[in-house]
Design a protein around this motif. Structure first.
Motif, PDB file in Angstrom:
ATOM      1  N   ILE A  27       0.802  -1.323   0.043  1.00 46.84           N
ATOM      2  CA  ILE A  27      -0.188   0.105  -0.133  1.00 46.84           C
ATOM      3  C   ILE A  27       0.995   1.134   0.147  1.00 46.84           C
ATOM      4  O   ILE A  27       1.341   1.626   0.952  1.00 46.84           O
ATOM      5  N   PRO A  28       1.330   1.725  -1.183  1.00 46.05           N
ATOM      6  CA  PRO A  28       2.289   2.955  -1.384  1.00 46.05           C
ATOM      7  C   PRO A  28       1.362   3.878  -1.085  1.00 46.05           C
ATOM      8  O   PRO A  28       0.266   4.491  -1.859  1.00 46.05           O
ATOM      9  N   VAL A  29       1.676   5.021  -0.383  1.00 46.47           N
ATOM     10  CA  VAL A  29       1.257   6.461   0.095  1.00 46.47           C
ATOM     11  C   VAL A  29       2.186   7.324   0.144  1.00 46.47           C
ATOM     12  O   VAL A  29       3.199   7.372   0.589  1.00 46.47           O
ATOM     13  N   THR A  30       1.773   8.187  -0.953  1.00 48.08           N
ATOM     14  CA  THR A  30       2.888   9.428  -1.129  1.00 48.08           C
ATOM     15  C   THR A  30       2.762  10.407  -0.108  1.00 48.08           C
ATOM     16  O   THR A  30       1.973  10.617   0.927  1.00 48.08           O
ATOM     17  N   THR A  31       3.833  11.251  -0.020  1.00 39.49           N
ATOM     18  CA  THR A  31       3.889  12.491   1.041  1.00 39.49           C
ATOM     19  C   THR A  31       2.819  13.177   0.853  1.00 39.49           C
ATOM     20  O   THR A  31       2.330  14.225   1.760  1.00 39.49           O
ATOM     21  N   VAL A  38      -0.683   5.010  -4.462  1.00 38.92           N
ATOM     22  CA  VAL A  38      -0.710   4.441  -5.830  1.00 38.92           C
ATOM     23  C   VAL A  38      -1.072   3.078  -6.266  1.00 38.92           C
ATOM     24  O   VAL A  38      -0.837   2.192  -5.373  1.00 38.92           O
ATOM     25  N   PHE A  39      -1.770   2.964  -7.135  1.00 39.67           N
ATOM     26  CA  PHE A  39      -2.416   1.946  -7.679  1.00 39.67           C
ATOM     27  C   PHE A  39      -1.776   1.448  -8.936  1.00 39.67           C
ATOM     28  O   PHE A  39      -1.371   2.275  -9.627  1.00 39.67           O
ATOM     29  N   VAL A  40      -2.224   0.191  -9.507  1.00 39.71           N
ATOM     30  CA  VAL A  40      -1.850  -0.109 -10.705  1.00 39.71           C
ATOM     31  C   VAL A  40      -3.295  -0.679 -11.555  1.00 39.71           C
ATOM     32  O   VAL A  40      -3.917  -1.273 -10.931  1.00 39.71           O
ATOM     33  N   ARG A  41      -3.061  -0.348 -12.708  1.00 37.82           N
ATOM     34  CA  ARG A  41      -4.460  -1.073 -13.392  1.00 37.82           C
ATOM     35  C   ARG A  41      -3.528  -1.841 -14.652  1.00 37.82           C
ATOM     36  O   ARG A  41      -2.780  -1.339 -15.467  1.00 37.82           O
ATOM     37  N   ILE A  61      -9.557  -5.536 -16.954  1.00 38.05           N
ATOM     38  CA  ILE A  61      -8.390  -4.756 -16.724  1.00 38.05           C
ATOM     39  C   ILE A  61      -8.961  -4.294 -15.382  1.00 38.05           C
ATOM     40  O   ILE A  61      -9.973  -3.999 -14.743  1.00 38.05           O
ATOM     41  N   LEU A  62      -8.187  -4.475 -14.327  1.00 38.67           N
ATOM     42  CA  LEU A  62      -8.474  -4.090 -13.048  1.00 38.67           C
ATOM     43  C   LEU A  62      -7.442  -3.213 -12.435  1.00 38.67           C
ATOM     44  O   LEU A  62      -6.184  -2.958 -12.445  1.00 38.67           O
ATOM     45  N   LEU A  63      -8.058  -2.524 -11.424  1.00 40.17           N
ATOM     46  CA  LEU A  63      -7.329  -1.422 -10.301  1.00 40.17           C
ATOM     47  C   LEU A  63      -6.873  -2.237  -9.244  1.00 40.17           C
ATOM     48  O   LEU A  63      -7.629  -2.910  -8.361  1.00 40.17           O
ATOM     49  N   GLU A  64      -5.820  -2.563  -8.909  1.00 38.36           N
ATOM     50  CA  GLU A  64      -5.273  -2.960  -7.683  1.00 38.36           C
ATOM     51  C   GLU A  64      -3.849  -2.246  -6.941  1.00 38.36           C
ATOM     52  O   GLU A  64      -3.333  -1.563  -7.539  1.00 38.36           O
ATOM     53  N   LEU A  65      -3.563  -2.836  -6.001  1.00 33.79           N
ATOM     54  CA  LEU A  65      -2.188  -2.334  -5.257  1.00 33.79           C
ATOM     55  C   LEU A  65      -1.038  -3.268  -5.992  1.00 33.79           C
ATOM     56  O   LEU A  65      -1.125  -4.122  -6.342  1.00 33.79           O
ATOM     57  N   PRO A  66       0.058  -2.372  -6.067  1.00 34.86           N
ATOM     58  CA  PRO A  66       1.308  -2.999  -6.656  1.00 34.86           C
ATOM     59  C   PRO A  66       1.555  -4.455  -5.695  1.00 34.86           C
ATOM     60  O   PRO A  66       1.673  -4.478  -4.402  1.00 34.86           O
ATOM     61  N   ALA A  67       1.969  -5.432  -6.559  1.00 36.30           N
ATOM     62  CA  ALA A  67       2.372  -6.733  -5.999  1.00 36.30           C
ATOM     63  C   ALA A  67       2.995  -7.397  -6.645  1.00 36.30           C
ATOM     64  O   ALA A  67       2.900  -7.379  -8.102  1.00 36.30           O
TER      65      ALA A  67
END
Length: 185
Positions: free
Chosen positions: A51-55, A60-63, A72-78
């Motif tokens: 779960i990347p959270v910017t300052t 930040v998600f990836v599609r 095509i899905l929206l998900e967390l980087p993994a």
């Protein structure tokens, strides 16, 4: 309250062993004596999920296209990793950088989850990455076509409830982060 016993493995062998899929066939004996001759198990690598959270307060998600469901899905980087070769946190850092080009200044492991413990051997290691920032080039492999999507933390809950984020590991990780009070949605 009664105790629960593990199943006894009588025989086990791989029936499919290739880079994309490993399936093991077990013959097991249940505590009540019943024998199941064909219990199939997917031998899967572990997953490092971030779960990347910017300052400035964005997640930040990836599609990307996921062939299993054909969407095509929206998900967390993994990404996948082998515990014998790499630590879960190293894999999470690597996958975040490879998929998004983001790095993070503070990492916290939130949980180890099991998405399908009935038939899958893997675990999902969930990390919160605070202070995420673009710090390198992405390094996608030949099978990846990934779009980076940033969502303000204030909008993540609405996106979850609308069904925009529907990958089980991502939903569980975000719910856990919210319940633990490390992120407010």
């Amino acid at each position: 309250m009664s105790s629960i016993d593990k199943w006894e493995v009588l025989r086990s062998h791989l029936v499919l062993d290739n880079p994309w899929c490993r399936i093991r066939q077990d013959e097991v004996k249940l505590p009540n004596g019943q024998v199941i001759p064909d219990f199939f198990v997917r031998v899967k690598p572990d997953i490092a999920l971030t779960i990347p959270v910017t300052t400035d307060g964005n997640v930040v998600f990836v599609r990307q296209y996921r062939h299993g469901v054909g969407k095509i899905l929206l998900e967390l980087p993994a990404g996948r990793f082998q515990r014998e070769q790499e630590s879960a946190q190293s894999a999470a850092c690597r996958e975040l950088q490879e998929e998004t080009g983001y790095l993070a200044s503070h990492w916290q492991q939130l949980a180890v989850l099991h998405d399908n413990p009935v038939n899958d051997t893997n675990s999902i290691y969930v990390f919160l990455a605070r202070g995420a920032y673009v710090g390198s080039d992405r390094a996608l492999d030949s099978t990846e076509d990934i779009e980076i999507v940033t969502v303000p933390t204030s909008q993540v809950r609405d996106r979850l409830l609308a069904g925009d984020i529907d990958v089980a590991g991502s939903v569980a990780a975000l719910g856990l982060a919210s319940c633990a009070g490390v992120l407010s949605f």
